[in-house]
Enzyme design. Structure first.
Site, PDB file in Angstrom:
ATOM      1  N   ASN A   1      22.904  58.807  69.412  1.00  0.00           N
ATOM      2  CA  ASN A   1      22.522  58.916  68.003  1.00  0.00           C
ATOM      3  C   ASN A   1      21.130  59.530  67.953  1.00  0.00           C
ATOM      4  OD1 ASN A   1      21.847  58.536  65.348  1.00  0.00           O
ATOM      5  ND2 ASN A   1      21.787  56.298  65.430  1.00  0.00           N
TER       6      ASN A   1
ATOM      7  N   GLY B   1      15.244  50.413  69.110  1.00  0.00           N
ATOM      8  CA  GLY B   1      13.982  51.143  69.160  1.00  0.00           C
ATOM      9  C   GLY B   1      12.787  50.312  69.587  1.00  0.00           C
TER      10      GLY B   1
ATOM     11  N   GLU C   1      24.850  46.199  67.609  1.00  0.00           N
ATOM     12  CA  GLU C   1      23.459  46.591  67.834  1.00  0.00           C
ATOM     13  C   GLU C   1      22.530  45.591  67.143  1.00  0.00           C
ATOM     14  OE1 GLU C   1      23.153  51.125  68.452  1.00  0.00           O
ATOM     15  OE2 GLU C   1      23.290  50.807  66.311  1.00  0.00           O
TER      16      GLU C   1
ATOM     17  N   LYS D   1      19.450  60.342  65.357  1.00  0.00           N
ATOM     18  CA  LYS D   1      18.687  59.945  64.161  1.00  0.00           C
ATOM     19  C   LYS D   1      17.992  61.179  63.576  1.00  0.00           C
ATOM     20  CE  LYS D   1      18.367  55.405  66.174  1.00  0.00           C
ATOM     21  NZ  LYS D   1      17.664  54.139  66.309  1.00  0.00           N
TER      22      LYS D   1
ATOM     23  N   SER E   1      18.081  49.757  72.467  1.00  0.00           N
ATOM     24  CA  SER E   1      17.216  49.927  73.646  1.00  0.00           C
ATOM     25  C   SER E   1      17.987  50.103  74.958  1.00  0.00           C
ATOM     26  CB  SER E   1      16.212  48.780  73.751  1.00  0.00           C
ATOM     27  OG  SER E   1      15.307  48.836  72.663  1.00  0.00           O
TER      28      SER E   1
ATOM     29  N   HIS F   1      25.135  51.788  60.198  1.00  0.00           N
ATOM     30  CA  HIS F   1      23.984  51.671  61.102  1.00  0.00           C
ATOM     31  C   HIS F   1      22.878  50.840  60.433  1.00  0.00           C
ATOM     32  CE1 HIS F   1      20.480  52.637  63.497  1.00  0.00           C
ATOM     33  NE2 HIS F   1      21.338  52.881  64.476  1.00  0.00           N
TER      34      HIS F   1
HETATM   35  P1  PGA Z   1      17.744  52.848  70.362  1.00  0.00           P
HETATM   36  O1  PGA Z   1      18.669  53.029  69.063  1.00  0.00           O
HETATM   37  O2  PGA Z   1      18.603  53.177  71.551  1.00  0.00           O
HETATM   38  O3  PGA Z   1      16.615  53.817  70.174  1.00  0.00           O
HETATM   39  O4  PGA Z   1      17.295  51.429  70.385  1.00  0.00           O
HETATM   40  C1  PGA Z   1      20.026  52.687  69.112  1.00  0.00           C
HETATM   41  C2  PGA Z   1      20.667  52.944  67.771  1.00  0.00           C
HETATM   42  O5  PGA Z   1      20.001  52.753  66.742  1.00  0.00           O
HETATM   43  O6  PGA Z   1      21.846  53.321  67.693  1.00  0.00           O
END
Ligand code: PGA
Length: 237
Positions: free
Chosen positions: A6, A163, A157, A8, A193, A88
């Site tokens: 993803n 993040g 998640e 983003k 993460s 999400h």
């Molecule tokens: P991250 O995000 O791997 O940066 O923690 C995962 C997500 O939001 O799908």
């Protein structure tokens, strides 16, 4: 296994095409048969030929219309996009999407036979309230969602793990996934993460069918490494 990235609000159109080209080349030459999914920003959506499924991070549940700032089915069909991320946590918590609006988005794209990666996950206070509170919360995020939809993948998640560089313990991830598998019969991804360094131990857990990766997938070499890890795990190496 399913290994999904993803982006983003990262990456450009040019950068995404380069990423996809490197990825396709890697999958071909390394003979990787895992399902790779990439969710670039909407500006980088384009018809894509190859093994990688390219999906949209969001869309409005309408063919087209007066929905300023949104894209609809017409804009996705132009590029043969039939995969969408719904629910999400950033859309739930930063952009205020309610379970009701998420469920109607789900129903619309189900009707269009999209592959849906549907995200659920609890904030930290819910996690701290214990297992029962956690499962009760996650169940509210499944309300109005057809869990028997054949093109559904669920991604668990935890909001506090996204993040932040913090993940639940491996035992906690497995426990939650096993409990969720009692409710759903679809592939179940873990997200929050995940990085190149912890992908293997997470994907090796029971009831984990893959990963959804944000920042840890922005470098295509890291994403390729995670796909290779998934392949090794599936081959039992
Ligand atoms: P991250 O995000 O791997 O940066 O923690 C995962 C997500 O939001 O799908």
């Amino acid at each position: 296994m399913i290994v999904a990235a993803n982006f983003k609000t990262h990456q450009t159109r040019k950068g995404t095409f380069h990423y996809l080209a490197v990825l396709e080349d890697f999958l071909l030459h390394e003979e990787i048969h895992q399902q790779a999914i990439v969710f670039p920003p909407a500006t980088a959506l384009e018809h894509h030929d190859g093994h990688v499924l390219v999906g949209t991070q969001n869309a409005y549940p309408a063919q087209n219309g007066a929905f300023t700032g949104e894209i609809g089915l017409e804009q996705l069909e132009e590029f043969d996009i039939h995969t969408i991320l719904i629910g999400h946590s950033e859309r739930r918590h930063l952009l205020g999407e309610t379970q009701e609006s998420i469920a109607s988005k789900f129903a619309f794209f189900k009707e269009q036979h999209f592959n849906i990666v549907y995200c659920i996950g609890e904030p930290l206070d819910v996690r701290e309230a214990g297992e029962d509170a956690l499962m009760a919360y996650l169940q509210t995020q499944l309300e109005g969602i057809d869990l028997n939809y054949e093109r559904l993948t669920v991604a668990y998640e935890p909001v506090w793990a996204i993040g932040t560089g913090v993940t639940p313990s491996l035992e906690a991830i497995e426990r939650t996934h096993v409990a969720l598998k009692g409710l759903i019969n679809t592939p179940l991804l873990y997200g929050g993460s995940v990085k190149r360094d912890n992908a293997e131990e997470i994907m090796a857990l029971n009831a984990v069918d893959g990963i959804l990766v944000g920042s840890g997938a922005l470098d295509v070499d890291d994403f390729c490494a995670m796909l290779k890890t998934a392949q090794h795990l599936e081959e039992g190496e």
